[in-house]
Design an enzyme around this catalytic site. Structure first.
Site, PDB file in Angstrom:
ATOM      1  CG  ASN A  92      -1.967   1.065   1.209  1.00 16.60           C
ATOM      2  OD1 ASN A  92      -1.934   1.946   0.347  1.00 16.60           O
ATOM      3  ND2 ASN A  92      -2.888   1.020   2.142  1.00 16.60           N
ATOM      4  CG  ASN A  97      -5.021   4.934  -3.675  1.00 21.87           C
ATOM      5  OD1 ASN A  97      -4.823   4.069  -2.824  1.00 21.87           O
ATOM      6  ND2 ASN A  97      -4.241   5.050  -4.746  1.00 21.87           N
ATOM      7  CG  ASP A  98      -5.977   2.334   1.584  1.00 19.44           C
ATOM      8  OD1 ASP A  98      -5.169   2.401   0.643  1.00 19.44           O
ATOM      9  OD2 ASP A  98      -5.633   2.124   2.759  1.00 19.44           O
ATOM     10  N   GLY A 117      -6.057  -2.497   0.165  1.00 22.43           N
ATOM     11  CA  GLY A 117      -5.423  -1.201  -0.053  1.00 22.43           C
ATOM     12  C   GLY A 117      -4.133  -1.203  -0.843  1.00 22.43           C
ATOM     13  CG  ASP A 119      -1.395   1.791  -3.674  1.00 19.06           C
ATOM     14  OD1 ASP A 119      -0.182   1.482  -3.680  1.00 19.06           O
ATOM     15  OD2 ASP A 119      -1.882   2.582  -2.835  1.00 19.06           O
ATOM     16  CG  ASP A 285      -8.859 -14.558 -16.553  1.00 16.76           C
ATOM     17  OD1 ASP A 285      -8.212 -15.239 -15.750  1.00 16.76           O
ATOM     18  OD2 ASP A 285     -10.100 -14.456 -16.534  1.00 16.76           O
ATOM     19  CD  GLU A 314      -6.520 -19.015 -16.277  1.00 13.98           C
ATOM     20  OE1 GLU A 314      -6.447 -19.443 -15.115  1.00 13.98           O
ATOM     21  OE2 GLU A 314      -7.363 -18.162 -16.634  1.00 13.98           O
TER      22      GLU A 314
END
Length: 581
Positions: A92, A97-98, A117, A119, A285, A314
């Site tokens: 974090n 900006n959490d 949190g 980032d 993905d 994947e």
């Protein structure tokens, strides 16, 4: 793509660019405008929206300048080591900006499935740690906005494809991450999701066309997850449709890549991110859940634009032939005239073997190190064997050190294999300090724990050794042992041409001891993995082909010099990586 209330009631013109087509759909809030860009200089384009030949409003659109040489950018390859980060759980760097006013779920570090949190700034703050560890590339799980009310931290249910989630930072922060990584000769790989969007995406709430997503009479139908139906010549059509068109989850509408407007949207979006953030690769993905013809067109469009780029898909399957089907120019895919154009796939069968083989004792026909040997005997199925991704674990699997109960000898054997065999090695954040996590018993949150020291109020930091000067305690003695081994091997690997490009020569394991060589004309490396609970002595004459008259080997793990003119003694549960001299 132009969006606005009843925008399709307008005609569209331009004095600054040639409009070749304006496509309307059954939803009057959309207008898809095709423009001719050949010969058009970077700058502002003006689109005039008219009624009865009178301009009602105008909309500027910027054509940005590409950086010089952009099309020739070089993607990740087998000289790289990829470090996989779940950004919410890594560090974090910006606590302010959490939580964010524009997104629903707020930070709550007490919840294993909540937002914690971490980032982009947290990643930037620890690039030196990763660089010194020996990682050369970062694959971060998705960073685009995910506005689901719960479990949004994994960010695979995206709500805006052009916007970094504000709890991770800004678009500029993401661009800055790439810039700072490139200063260290590191590569940034975006986790791109083509198969599904999030239920809160603004376009899902107001679909451009009914077939923008796959819809079912009952509203929701989960995928049957049977990816084999994509190529099974005996498969029923309803089962194939059930895999390809079924939703991955209730919050993840399944996108219809056979819709040309949707396909164009995600193709241009992907290219936009490559240009904007100066990316070095994609990990895609759930690649094999997509409409296979549509995803092949998407992949080809990107690789045509950037011939030296790399994309790993994947393809979570448990049979080499089935995985090889999805790699570019596969002879298996050619049987039904399919070419995915996908450069790289993930080696899930090797992962399957690694999950069990270091628990298996004795001289068995099909257990222990023979599992690794047998995995590589099927390498002939892959069109480009050195361009597949290797891993002992990722964000969807139980932690390697959980499986082997923090036994560092088993970690060393597993990672010696991953770091020295053919392909591109990937390491999951925290494995290098022995982090634990059991998905089966405690859920996804347990394999996605916070990295110690990533938060300002953490009592200690595993980003630093105990001896370094800092306010909080550093790595424990056990963590330091895991870290020191990983760092040593990865930094040696940076400069080994035989490991990057060499051929693989392997020997049938005897007494649960596996021996193989990686070699080029200039360099040879001998790897020995003794997965036996007893010390073993190797008959050196058996390995004459691999040794090719070399007399001495230096073990890069211990720095010991090994005489290769006499039989080698290797302790129990030990790996050796010998550079031959």
């Amino acid at each position: 793509m132009c969006y606005g209330k009843n925008i399709a009631e307008h005609d569209v013109e331009s004095k600054t660019v040639t409009i070749t087509e304006a496509t309307k759909t059954e939803n009057p809030n959309y207008l898809f405008v095709t423009i001719e860009t050949k010969g058009v200089e970077p700058g502002e384009v003006i689109l005039d929206f008219t009624k009865n030949k009178k301009i009602v409003f105008s909309q500027p659109y910027e054509l940005k300048q590409r950086r010089e040489g952009s099309a020739d950018r070089k993607g990740f390859d087998s000289s790289d080591v990829m470090y996989l980060i779940m950004p919410d759980r890594f560090a974090n760097g910006n606590p302010s900006n959490d939580s964010h006013k524009d997104t629903v779920e707020k930070a709550d570090r007490s919840k294993p499935g909540g937002r914690h949190g971490g980032d982009i700034q947290g990643i930037i703050d620890h690039l030196d740690y990763l660089n010194e560890l020996g990682a050369t590339a970062i694959w971060s799980t998705p960073l685009l906005e995910d506005n689901e009310p719960i479990y949004s931290y994994h960010t695979y249910a995206q709500s805006d494809l052009y916007k970094i989630d504000p709890r991770y930072g800004t678009n500029d922060d993401y661009k800055r991450l790439a810039t700072e990584m490139h200063k260290l000769d590191m590569k940034l790989i975006m986790d791109y999701v083509t198969n599904h969007w999030g239920s809160k995406h603004w376009m899902i709430k107001d679909l451009p066309t009914k077939d923008w997503i796959h819809q079912w009479p009952e509203g929701f139908r989960r995928s049957n997850y049977r990816m084999t139906t994509q190529f099974d010549i005996n498969a029923s059509k309803i089962d194939a449709k059930g895999c390809m068109d079924g939703w991955f989850d209730t919050t993840m509408p399944d996108m219809n890549q056979s819709n040309p407007l949707l396909l164009q949207y995600i193709t241009q979006n992907a290219i936009w991110w490559i240009e904007y953030a100066d990316l070095d690769g994609f990990r895609v993905d759930t690649y094999s859940y997509n409409d296979k013809e549509g995803i092949a067109k998407w992949t080809k469009a990107i690789m045509d634009e950037y011939p030296n780029f790399n994309i790993v898909g994947e393809v979570w399957m448990h049979d080499q032939a089935q995985m090889a089907y999805w790699q570019k120019d596969s002879k298996i895919g050619a049987i039904d005239n399919f070419n995915s154009h996908l450069p790289s796939v993930m080696d899930f069968t090797l992962h399957d073997a690694i999950m069990v083989m270091f628990h298996e004792e004795g001289n068995s026909w099909d257990k222990g190190m023979i599992r690794a040997y047998e995995n590589f005997t099927n390498d002939f199925l892959y069109p480009d064997i050195n361009n597949i991704l290797l891993f002992a674990g990722n964000h969807d699997t139980n932690r390697i050190n959980e499986i082997y109960q923090s036994d560092i000898s088993k970690y060393k054997m597993a990672m010696s294999l991953i770091f020295t065999t053919r392909g591109i090695p990937q390491i999951y954040y925290g494995d290098e300090i022995g982090m634990l996590g059991n998905r089966d018993k405690k859920g996804d949150g347990d394999i996605r724990r916070d990295f110690p020291g990533g938060w300002p109020d953490d009592k200690r930091s595993a980003f630093v050794s105990e001896g370094e000067k800092q306010k909080t305690a550093g790595r424990t003695k056990d963590e330091e042992a895991f870290h020191a081994f990983t760092k040593k091997v990865l930094n040696w690997r940076k400069n080994s041409e035989a490991i990057h490009k060499g051929k693989l020569l392997q020997y049938i394991p005897f007494d649960n001891v596996y021996v193989y060589f990686r070699y080029t004309e200039k360099e040879r490396v001998m790897v020995i993995i003794n997965n036996n609970s007893e010390d073993q002595k190797l008959d050196i004459k058996r390995f004459k082909e691999g040794l090719e008259n070399h007399k001495v080997g230096k073990d890069i793990i211990t720095d010991n010099t090994i005489d290769l003119t006499e039989n080698i003694e290797i302790p129990s549960r030990t790996s050796m990586i010998l550079t031959l001299q």
